[in-house]
Design an enzyme around this catalytic site. Structure first.
Site, PDB file in Angstrom:
ATOM      1  N   SER A  87      37.578  45.722  54.406  1.00  0.00           N
ATOM      2  CA  SER A  87      38.498  44.561  53.945  1.00  0.00           C
ATOM      3  C   SER A  87      39.692  45.301  52.598  1.00  0.00           C
ATOM      4  CB  SER A  87      37.852  43.406  53.512  1.00  0.00           C
ATOM      5  OG  SER A  87      37.031  43.805  52.039  1.00  0.00           O
ATOM      6  N   ASN A  88      39.174  46.284  52.056  1.00  0.00           N
ATOM      7  CA  ASN A  88      39.889  46.830  51.000  1.00  0.00           C
ATOM      8  C   ASN A  88      40.879  47.908  51.716  1.00  0.00           C
ATOM      9  OD1 ASN A  88      39.321  46.212  48.113  1.00  0.00           O
ATOM     10  ND2 ASN A  88      37.290  46.547  48.898  1.00  0.00           N
ATOM     11  N   LYS A 144      29.341  58.737  49.932  1.00  0.00           N
ATOM     12  CA  LYS A 144      28.881  59.893  49.747  1.00  0.00           C
ATOM     13  C   LYS A 144      29.688  60.771  48.309  1.00  0.00           C
ATOM     14  CE  LYS A 144      26.689  59.843  53.666  1.00  0.00           C
ATOM     15  NZ  LYS A 144      25.296  59.477  53.476  1.00  0.00           N
ATOM     16  N   ASN A 152      38.778  55.373  43.488  1.00  0.00           N
ATOM     17  CA  ASN A 152      37.763  54.740  44.108  1.00  0.00           C
ATOM     18  C   ASN A 152      37.790  52.983  43.742  1.00  0.00           C
ATOM     19  OD1 ASN A 152      35.274  53.982  45.257  1.00  0.00           O
ATOM     20  ND2 ASN A 152      34.344  54.287  43.662  1.00  0.00           N
ATOM     21  N   HIS A 211      35.215  49.846  42.316  1.00  0.00           N
ATOM     22  CA  HIS A 211      33.751  49.665  42.282  1.00  0.00           C
ATOM     23  C   HIS A 211      33.624  48.115  41.989  1.00  0.00           C
ATOM     24  CE1 HIS A 211      29.563  50.168  41.472  1.00  0.00           C
ATOM     25  NE2 HIS A 211      29.818  49.700  40.425  1.00  0.00           N
ATOM     26  N   GLU A 230      39.284  42.180  44.056  1.00  0.00           N
ATOM     27  CA  GLU A 230      39.558  43.609  44.617  1.00  0.00           C
ATOM     28  C   GLU A 230      40.493  43.760  45.361  1.00  0.00           C
ATOM     29  OE1 GLU A 230      35.925  45.705  46.527  1.00  0.00           O
ATOM     30  OE2 GLU A 230      34.727  44.237  45.367  1.00  0.00           O
TER      31      GLU A 230
HETATM   32  C1  GRF Z   1      33.756  46.819  48.095  1.00  0.00           C
HETATM   33  O1  GRF Z   1      32.953  46.029  47.350  1.00  0.00           O
HETATM   34  C2  GRF Z   1      33.927  48.117  46.976  1.00  0.00           C
HETATM   35  O2  GRF Z   1      34.154  47.622  45.803  1.00  0.00           O
HETATM   36  C3  GRF Z   1      32.968  49.012  47.352  1.00  0.00           C
HETATM   37  O3  GRF Z   1      32.764  48.909  48.777  1.00  0.00           O
HETATM   38  C4  GRF Z   1      32.921  47.676  49.255  1.00  0.00           C
HETATM   39  C5  GRF Z   1      34.008  48.022  50.448  1.00  0.00           C
HETATM   40  O4  GRF Z   1      34.147  46.719  51.103  1.00  0.00           O
HETATM   41  N1  GRF Z   1      33.296  50.340  46.921  1.00  0.00           N
HETATM   42  P1  GRF Z   1      35.164  46.841  52.408  1.00  0.00           P
HETATM   43  O5  GRF Z   1      34.568  47.560  53.516  1.00  0.00           O
HETATM   44  O6  GRF Z   1      36.368  47.228  51.601  1.00  0.00           O
HETATM   45  O7  GRF Z   1      35.135  45.344  52.730  1.00  0.00           O
END
Ligand code: GRF
Length: 215
Positions: A19-20, A96, A112, A114, A184
């Site tokens: 989703s990100n 990783k 990244n 988080h 996010e």
């Molecule tokens: C997100 O919660 C991000 O903060 C973390 O991993 C998750 C990835 O979710 N690093 P998506 O695959 O982007 O929906």
């Protein structure tokens, strides 16, 4: 003359929804990021995020993780990144540890996201619902998300920006995760957009956000 588009490689996890990744792709499409997602990279065939990228015509590449030989793994990733002429790596659910040769060549060009407010609730083993459960168990009233530059450790690089959400009294890890995820999807494209405009300046541990350049 308009600056060239930032060439972005997104690294995704084996199980991530992507989703990100999608928020970044959409922000490029909408012109919010002066950039283009040139490839999406994962560790295993069939990862949902890789399939989602492929369906949109974005090259989806698999580089199997090599825990025995990080140097070799790094060389394989670097070969791929050179092939696509990628200038920024955006980790989106990639779990990783990155090999030293990759981090060194891409220093200051790996980000990244988080799903908590670093330096709390982060580090090795802190991912997915575990993060949100730890937040709830601790009793803190606010959580959020953090975009940071990546170094060789987990979640320790300079913080670019953060967004805050309230932890509600009846939250569970699932409801809190959903509220954080909304933020996010706003924060990550915004940070990448600033990078593409050359507006992020790292000064030791601090990242200064520079004003927009005059046209
Ligand atoms: C997100 O919660 C991000 O903060 C973390 O991993 C998750 C990835 O979710 N690093 P998506 O695959 O982007 O929906």
């Amino acid at each position: 003359m308009e600056d060239a588009k930032l060439r972005i490689a997104i690294f995704v996890g084996a199980k991530g929804r992507g989703s990100n990744m999608q928020a970044i792709i959409d922000a490029c499409g909408a012109g919010q990021i002066n950039g283009e997602v040139v490839c999406v990279v994962g560790n295993v065939e069939g990862a949902p995020a890789l399939e989602r990228a492929s369906e949109q015509g974005i090259p989806a590449e698999v580089v199997p993780y090599d825990s025995e030989d990080p140097e070799k793994y790094g060389r394989a990733l670097l070969g791929l990144l050179h092939r696509y002429d990628a200038r920024l790596i955006a980790l989106a659910g990639f779990l990783k540890r990155l090999p030293a040769n990759l981090v060194s060549e891409f220093a200051g060009r790996i980000m990244n996201i988080h799903p908590a407010l670093i330096p709390s609730f982060c580090g090795l083993g802190m991912y997915g619902e575990r993060v949100h459960q730890a937040v709830i168990d601790s009793g803190v009233k606010y959580s959020g998300c953090t975009v940071h530059f990546v170094d060789e450790q987990y979640d320790t690089g300079p913080i670019i920006d953060q967004a805050v959400v309230r932890v509600e009294p009846d939250d569970d890890a699932h409801t809190l995760a959903a509220r954080v995820l909304v933020q996010e999807h706003l924060l990550y494209p915004r940070c990448i957009g600033l990078f593409a405009e050359g507006r992020l300046k790292v000064e030791g541990r601090r990242v200064r956000i520079l004003p927009p350049r005059p046209d």
